[in-house]
Design a protein around this motif. Structure first.
Motif, PDB file in Angstrom:
ATOM      1  N   GLU A  73       0.809  -1.282  -0.113  1.00 31.12           N
ATOM      2  CA  GLU A  73       0.066  -0.176  -0.105  1.00 31.12           C
ATOM      3  C   GLU A  73       0.818   1.419   0.014  1.00 31.12           C
ATOM      4  N   SER A  74       2.026   1.214   0.287  1.00 24.61           N
ATOM      5  CA  SER A  74       3.165   2.126   0.045  1.00 24.61           C
ATOM      6  C   SER A  74       3.201   2.900  -1.246  1.00 24.61           C
ATOM      7  N   PRO A  75       2.532   4.241  -1.426  1.00 20.25           N
ATOM      8  CA  PRO A  75       2.334   4.776  -2.782  1.00 20.25           C
ATOM      9  C   PRO A  75       3.967   5.332  -3.278  1.00 20.25           C
ATOM     10  N   ASN A  76       4.896   5.132  -2.696  1.00 21.33           N
ATOM     11  CA  ASN A  76       6.176   5.329  -3.030  1.00 21.33           C
ATOM     12  C   ASN A  76       7.276   4.846  -2.230  1.00 21.33           C
ATOM     13  N   SER A  77       7.778   3.631  -2.499  1.00 21.31           N
ATOM     14  CA  SER A  77       8.706   2.950  -1.569  1.00 21.31           C
ATOM     15  C   SER A  77      10.145   3.367  -1.679  1.00 21.31           C
TER      16      SER A  77
END
Length: 282
Positions: free
Chosen positions: A70-74
């Motif tokens: 669910e992380s939008p920008n790893s």
């Protein structure tokens, strides 16, 4: 940019530093759980996070950014702030993919160097079964004069002697402990009020030994306030908390000659004087 730290005053200090460097969009969160919400909402280009927080600490928060679906920008740069400079803390931060590490107390020079490192000299991003984060490899060069970027590089700390550094750390730890007491303080309970009073006096003595006039002044302001109020019930616990927050912030606020540290102590003294006037006028 997103700042995640459980101390409001310290979030403010770091925010002021970043605004001074020209950052215009800042978002705040007090722990990793709130940090996730802010991260999803605002999609910051850089994250500053404290290590020790609850209910989700900085390591858990950084690991979520790097590995959660669910992380939008790893790949967002992550700068971790910590009072711990032991090898285990460094290793733990490295293993969850932290980009840079700053050992407290936080000073503008350290923040600016880490900003320059992640913005202008970004490292290749690695995704593997065992690690997700910026590349940790760099050829060793004894004559290297640039910015230290690797999490395993020597840690940049203030050039103060070890005894002073240890005392300053003890002052911060003691202020945190007193803040825990203040959160549930009954101002009519003489035992608890006396405990804060005596421990604040000891904090002042440590500040004197550390030759930190501002820390000593903040502690003395609280001592004077408690002496005047006692356990009569007139004491305002918010004044106690503001002093403790100020002491913790002063630990991290560099004395660079701009009067910021002096202003913190002066504001405390004015606050106490106003409280005295209000009581007399009542």
């Amino acid at each position: 940019m997103l700042i995640v730290d459980d101390h409001k005053f310290l979030r403010g200090i770091l925010g002021d530093m970043l605004r001074g460097f020209g950052v215009t969009q800042l978002y705040m969160a007090e722990n990793g759980v709130e940090g996730i919400k802010q991260f999803k909402t605002w999609l910051p280009s850089l994250v500053f996070t404290d290590l020790n927080m609850a209910p989700m600490n900085g390591l858990e928060f950084a690991n979520w950014i790097r590995t959660d679906s669910e992380s939008p920008n790893s790949e967002v740069p992550i700068v971790m702030l910590t009072a711990n400079n032991d090898q285990q803390s460094i290793t733990d931060a490295r293993d969850v993919g932290v980009s840079e590490l700053i050992v407290k107390p936080v000073v503008p020079k350290s923040v600016l160097r880490r900003l320059n490192a992640v913005m202008f000299e970004p490292r290749r991003f690695i995704r593997s079964a065992r690690y997700t984060g910026p590349c940790r490899r760099r050829r060793e060069n004894a004559n290297y004069k640039g910015v230290y970027r690797r999490i395993t590089d020597p840690i940049e700390v203030n050039t103060v002697n070890e005894d002073t550094k240890e005392m300053i750390g003890e002052i911060f730890t003691e202020a945190e402990a007193l803040m825990d007491i203040a959160r549930t303080l009954d101002v009519t309970n003489r035992k608890d009020v006396l405990d804060i009073y005596n421990r604040t006096k000891e904090t002042k003595e440590m500040a004197v030994k550390a030759d930190d006039e501002n820390l000593g002044g903040a502690a003395q302001s609280l001592v004077g306030y408690i002496e005047a109020m006692g356990a009569s019930g007139d004491m305002d616990v918010r004044v106690v908390k503001m002093h403790l927050e100020a002491i913790m912030s002063l630990v991290h606020l560099e004395d660079n000659g701009d009067g910021q540290r002096d202003a913190v102590v002066t504001s405390l003294q004015k606050l106490v004087q106003k409280k005295f006037r209000d009581i007399k006028a009542a």
